[in-house]
Design an enzyme around this catalytic site. Structure first.
Site, PDB file in Angstrom:
ATOM      1  CB  CYS A   2      -0.901   0.182   1.254  1.00  0.00           C
ATOM      2  SG  CYS A   2      -2.464   0.642   1.049  1.00  0.00           S
ATOM      3  CD  GLU A 107      -2.895   4.439   1.207  1.00  0.00           C
ATOM      4  OE1 GLU A 107      -2.946   3.164   1.198  1.00  0.00           O
ATOM      5  OE2 GLU A 107      -2.026   5.196   1.989  1.00  0.00           O
TER       6      GLU A 107
END
Length: 242
Positions: A2, A107
């Site tokens: 991420c 993200e």
């Protein structure tokens, strides 16, 4: 994985945005990068104690020497809630403040196997300046105690739907102040707590799952795609980089 970042502009464009007339290291441009993960060497901006402006490439990930001996992994982010006073990062607030210039970050939301990547950038699509701290020393071998971590804070407003953490992003003027060698550690901590750009300065949208593979690159990774019907809360997904 991420929170990867993009750096698609040249060093000259980043230093012009921050307001520097010149800097050493502009030859480090390389190719536009649309999928930069930790463990690589992104561009960063910093200043020496004498005030000289520099562009460098540095390993994304930091750990002090004592952490190496304990077998602790490198840290790729530094939470503002503890970083300024904790043993791991506190020395860097005094003499290791750097800026990671970027054009956006990624993200992910959703459950394993169904994750949707999102791209987050400034609404005006200008360069952004991520607060970071580094073990960057001109008198030290780059492989000996060097590396950086991005400073993070809790997400606010609608951005929390994408992730509950986000990098501290400064305006160009605040980024220049963050790099000022005369700025004290306490003042820097206060800046990081209150001067990060608000959620309304950003836009975010779903992008192709091609970004899931760190080896993929190219401008197509930041093009919007159709969103899923609902956005799972950030707490439903594993903790991300930021």
């Amino acid at each position: 994985m991420c929170g990867r970042i993009t750096q698609r502009r040249t060093p000259a464009e980043y230093i012009a945005e921050i307001g520097w007339d010149s800097a050493d290291g502009l030859e480090l441009a390389g190719q536009p990068a649309y999928n930069i993960p930790p463990g690589t060497t992104p561009l960063l901006l910093h200043r020496l104690p004498d005030g000289a402006c520099h562009v460098d490439r540095l390993h994304w990930g930091y750990r002090p020497r004592w952490a190496v001996s304990k077998g602790m992994p490198p840290a790729i982010n530094a939470r503002i809630e503890k970083a300024a006073t904790g043993r791991f990062f506190a020395p860097l607030w005094r003499e290791g403040r750097v800026i990671v210039p970027a054009d956006g970050w990624y993200e992910w939301t959703g459950k394993p196997g169904q994750k949707m990547p999102w791209y987050i950038r400034l609404a005006n699509d200008r360069p952004m300046f991520l607060a970071a701290i580094a073990g960057l020393r001109p008198d030290r071998d780059p492989d000996n105690g060097c590396g950086f971590a991005i400073v993070t804070e809790a997400a606010d407003a609608g951005m929390v739907d994408v992730h509950d953490r986000r990098p501290v992003v400064f305006s160009a003027a605040d980024a220049a102040l963050w790099l000022d060698p005369e700025l004290g550690a306490e003042q820097a901590e206060q800046m990081a707590r209150v001067m990060s750009r608000p959620a309304e300065d950003f836009t975010w949208y779903p992008v192709s799952t091609q970004v899931n593979r760190a080896g993929n690159d190219g401008p197509g990774l930041i093009e919007p795609v159709a969103a899923t019907p609902t956005i799972p809360p950030a707490t439903d997904s594993p903790p991300g980089l930021f």
